[in-house]
Motif scaffolding. Structure first.
Motif, PDB file in Angstrom:
ATOM      1  N   TYR A  20       0.847  -1.202   0.000  1.00 24.16           N
ATOM      2  CA  TYR A  20       0.000   0.000   0.000  1.00 24.16           C
ATOM      3  C   TYR A  20       0.878   1.247   0.000  1.00 24.16           C
ATOM      4  O   TYR A  20       0.518   2.274  -0.579  1.00 24.16           O
TER       5      TYR A  20
ATOM      6  N   GLN B  17       2.739   2.841   9.600  1.00 27.29           N
ATOM      7  CA  GLN B  17       1.744   3.733  10.191  1.00 27.29           C
ATOM      8  C   GLN B  17       0.328   3.481   9.701  1.00 27.29           C
ATOM      9  O   GLN B  17      -0.617   4.100  10.168  1.00 27.29           O
ATOM     10  N   TYR B  18       0.163   2.545   8.713  1.00 26.09           N
ATOM     11  CA  TYR B  18      -1.169   2.262   8.170  1.00 26.09           C
ATOM     12  C   TYR B  18      -1.527   0.789   8.402  1.00 26.09           C
ATOM     13  O   TYR B  18      -0.711   0.004   8.903  1.00 26.09           O
ATOM     14  N   ASP B  19      -2.724   0.404   8.032  1.00 24.48           N
ATOM     15  CA  ASP B  19      -3.207  -0.970   8.175  1.00 24.48           C
ATOM     16  C   ASP B  19      -2.459  -1.865   7.185  1.00 24.48           C
ATOM     17  O   ASP B  19      -2.721  -1.840   5.980  1.00 24.48           O
ATOM     18  N   THR B  20      -1.543  -2.676   7.676  1.00 22.30           N
ATOM     19  CA  THR B  20      -0.657  -3.451   6.793  1.00 22.30           C
ATOM     20  C   THR B  20      -1.350  -4.653   6.152  1.00 22.30           C
ATOM     21  O   THR B  20      -0.730  -5.354   5.344  1.00 22.30           O
ATOM     22  N   THR B  21      -2.619  -4.886   6.494  1.00 20.66           N
ATOM     23  CA  THR B  21      -3.342  -5.940   5.760  1.00 20.66           C
ATOM     24  C   THR B  21      -3.525  -5.545   4.301  1.00 20.66           C
ATOM     25  O   THR B  21      -3.847  -6.389   3.459  1.00 20.66           O
ATOM     26  N   TYR B  22      -3.307  -4.254   3.998  1.00 19.79           N
ATOM     27  CA  TYR B  22      -3.394  -3.787   2.615  1.00 19.79           C
ATOM     28  C   TYR B  22      -2.092  -4.011   1.837  1.00 19.79           C
ATOM     29  O   TYR B  22      -2.035  -3.718   0.649  1.00 19.79           O
TER      30      TYR B  22
END
Length: 515
Positions: A137, A362-367
Motif C-alpha cells: 500500500y 503507520q497504516y493498516d498493513t493488511t493492505y
C-alpha cells in the motif's frame, strides 16, 4: 518575436534528427522537447487506432521472421552501442505498429482476447506513467484499494460473501489456475510449504478432455506431475460427464491415490462449453475434493442477466479464475484468481520479507498484498478495469457481452443456411465460440470416409495461409479429438458487426473455393 517563436516550435515538431533520448526529461530545461516528442508518439498512436477501426485496412501486413530479422525499409531490429536519434525512434514506433497485428480490428477473430477499448487504453497509459508496483500500500495506495473494490464486485457476482472470500490479480489465466492448485494442495497438506514434496502422498487431480492445458502445466510446475492429472470424458458438446468423474475418482482411490482437486470449465477454449457445475460440486462435496472453476473465458457472462444462468453452481466452487481481458474486452493482461476462504492465499505464500512487509508501518498493513502472491513485482492490472467499469457501469458490460453472443447466434444461423459450410456439432452456441468446416466444391463430390477426412484436414490450414498473406481477416483453426482441422470463430470485440461476419464467410469461400 512571437513569429520567430512559432517557427522554432514548428521545427521542433518535425525535426528530431539531432535530438536524443538524453535530451528529454529528466534533463534540465527539456520540458518543451519532451512535450513535442510525446505529442508525436500520441499522433502515431491515434493514426494507428483510426486504422484499427477501419475495416478496409489490413488486419496485418505479414512478413516471415527472416524478413523482420533482415530489416524492412529502414526498420531494423538490431541494437547498437551508440544511441540513435529520436527521429529514428519515432520511425521505429510507427513501424512496430505497422508490421504488427491489429487485434482491435473488427475482422480479427483469432484469439479469445480481441478489441481495443479506448477507456481501457487510457487506463493502460496512466498505469505505465505511474509505473509502480502492487506489493505494498505504501507505494500503490489507490491501486491497492481499487483492487480490493474490484475483487469485492467479482465475489458478489460469483455468489460469495466478501467477508469470506479473497483474491488477487495475476499475470493471466495460466497463473490464476496455478494458484488454484497451489492453495488446494496447501489447504489439504499445509506441511508442503516447509517440508516439500516428500511430505505429500500420491495425489490425483481431475480435468475434462476439453480443459485448458494450463492445469496440467500447473501440475508439472508444482512437482505433482502430469501423469497424476486424470482426464475425464466429455459429451459431444464438450461438457464434462459427472458419472465419469465419479468413476475416475473411485478408480484413483482404489489405487491408493488421494483425490485432491477437480477443475471444471466455464467456457472451454475451443467449443465454449460449460461443465455442469452443480453436479460436479455434488461429487466434490461427497468425496472431499477442492473444486476449481476455470471461468477465464466464460466468467464475463456473470455480468449478463440473460446468460449468467450458464454458470449456475459456480458459487459452490472453492476457487475461480476469471479473465476480464477476454469477454469483457479489458486490454491485456487482466486476470483474477478468486478463492472462497479468507487468509488462505496469505498463509500459503507468505514469506514475511522484512525489507517490504514491516509490521510497524503507520497504516493498516493488511493492505500490503505482496505476501499473498507468488510474485514480488506485480504489474498494476486493475486500473484499466476499474476505469472501464466506471465508464460503462455493470450494465454497459452486459450490453457488450450480450452483443457478442448475438453475433455468435447470427453466424450459427448463417452457417446452417449455406451448403458449403458444416458445423462441427449442431447445437446453438452457449458462448461466442462457433466451430465449422468449409467444404470446397471438390470435396462435396467425395463420400464420407478416410480419404475425404484427410483432404478436409488440409483445407483450413491452406485457407489460413492465404488469409494471413492477404491480411484481410484472421480466424484460428485446429483439430480436436477425432475431428480434423476446423475453424474456431470467437467474438469478444465490440467493433465487430454482422457485416464483418458476412465478410469472413465470403472471404473463406473466395480463398478456398479452388482447393
Amino acid at each position: 518575436e512571437e513569429k520567430e517563436k512559432d517557427t522554432n516550435s514548428e521545427s521542433l515538431v518535425t525535426n528530431f534528427s539531432n535530438i536524443y533520448a538524453s535530451d528529454l526529461l529528466p534533463t534540465r530545461n527539456s520540458e518543451e522537447l519532451t512535450d513535442q516528442f510525446l505529442l508525436e508518439v500520441v499522433d502515431i498512436l491515434l493514426n494507428y487506432i483510426k486504422k484499427t477501426y477501419d475495416e478496409k485496412s489490413k488486419v496485418l501486413d505479414f512478413h516471415h521472421p527472416h524478413q523482420l530479422l533482415e530489416g524492412l525499409e529502414g526498420f531494423s531490429l538490431e541494437l547498437h552501442d551508440q544511441p540513435e536519434p529520436l527521429e529514428q525512434i519515432l520511425v521505429d514506433c510507427r513501424d512496430t505498429l505497422k508490421y504488427g497485428v491489429k487485434t482491435g480490428h473488427p475482422r480479427y477473430f483469432n484469439q479469445l482476447s480481441s478489441g481495443l477499448d479506448i477507456v481501457g487504453l487510457a487506463g493502460e497509459w496512466l498505469t505505465a506513467t505511474a509505473n509502480t508496483n502492487m506489493f505494498t500500500y505504501e507505494i500503490a495506495p489507490l491501486f491497492i484499494v481499487m483492487e480490493e473494490i474490484l475483487l469485492k464486485k467479482m465475489y458478489e457476482m460469483v455468489g460469495w460473501k466478501e467477508t469470506e472470500a479473497d483474491g488477487i490479480f495475476s499475470p493471466g489465466g495460466t497463473i490464476s489456475n496455478l494458484y488454484s492448485v497451489l492453495v488446494a494442495r496447501y489447504k489439504r497438506f499445509p506441511e508442503i510449504k516447509t517440508k516439500g514434496m516428500q511430505a505429500l502422498p500420491h495425489i490425483a487431480m481431475f480435468v475434462s478432455e476439453h480443459s485448458h492445458y494450463s492445469v496440467k502445466k500447473a501440475a508439472a510446475v508444482l512437482g505433482i506431475g502430469t501423469d497424476n492429472v486424470i482426464t475425464v470424458k466429455c459429451d459431444e458438446r464438450g461438457k464434462m460427464i459427472p458419472s465419469d468423474l465419479e468413476a475416475k475418482i473411485l478408480q484413483a482411490k482404489s489405487q491408493e491415490h488421494i483425490p485432491l482437486y477437480v477443475s471444471a470449465t466455464a467456457g472451454t477454449t475451443v467449443y465454449g462449453a460449460f461443465d455442469p457445475l452443480d453436479n460436479i460440486a455434488d461429487i466434490c462435496e461427497k468425496y472431499g475434493l477442492w473444486m476449481h472453476v476455470d471461468a477465464a473465458w466464460g466468467g464475463g457472462l456473470l455480468m449478463s442477466r440473460k446468460h449468467s444462468f450458464k454458470l449456475n453452481g459456480i458459487e459452490r466452487a472453492n476457487s475461480v479464475t476469471w479473465n476480464p481481458h477476454k469477454l469483457m474486452g479489458v486490454p491485456l493482461q487482466c486476470s483474477a484468481f478468486l478463492v472462497c476462504e479468507k487468509g488462505l492465499l496469505q498463509a500459503c505464500n507468505q514469506m514475511c520479507a522484512g525489507y517490504l512487509f514491516q509490521p510497524d508501518k503507520q497504516y493498516d498493513t493488511t493492505y500490503d498484498t505482496g505476501d499473498k502472491t507468488i510474485q514480488c513485482g506485480r504489474h498494476v492490472d486493475v486500473f484499466k478495469l476499474w476505469l472501464m467499469w466506471k465508464a460503462k457501469g455493470t450494465r454497459g458490460f452486459e450490453i457488450l457481452i450480450n452483443k457478442t453472443l448475438e453475433l455468435a447466434e447470427y453466424l450459427y444461423k448463417k452457417l446452417n443456411s449455406r451448403e458449403n459450410f458444416q458445423l462441427v456439432f449442431d447445437a446453438e452456441p452457449e458462448l461466442t465460440n462457433v466451430c465449422f468446416w468449409y467444404i470446397p466444391p471438390s470435396l462435396r463430390r467425395i463420400p464420407n470416409g478416410p480419404e475425404r477426412e484427410k483432404l478436409l484436414h488440409q483445407v483450413a490450414p491452406k485457407i489460413k495461409v492465404r488469409m494471413i498473406e492477404e491480411g484481410t481477416t484472421m480466424v484460428s483453426y485446429q483439430p480436436h479429438g477425432d475431428k480434423v482441422n476446423f475453424f474456431r470463430m470467437v467474438f469478444s470485440n465490440p467493433a465487430t458487426r454482422k457485416l464483418d461476419v458476412d465478410f469472413l464467410l465470403e472471404e473463406i469461400e473466395r480463398l478456398g473455393k479452388d482447393l
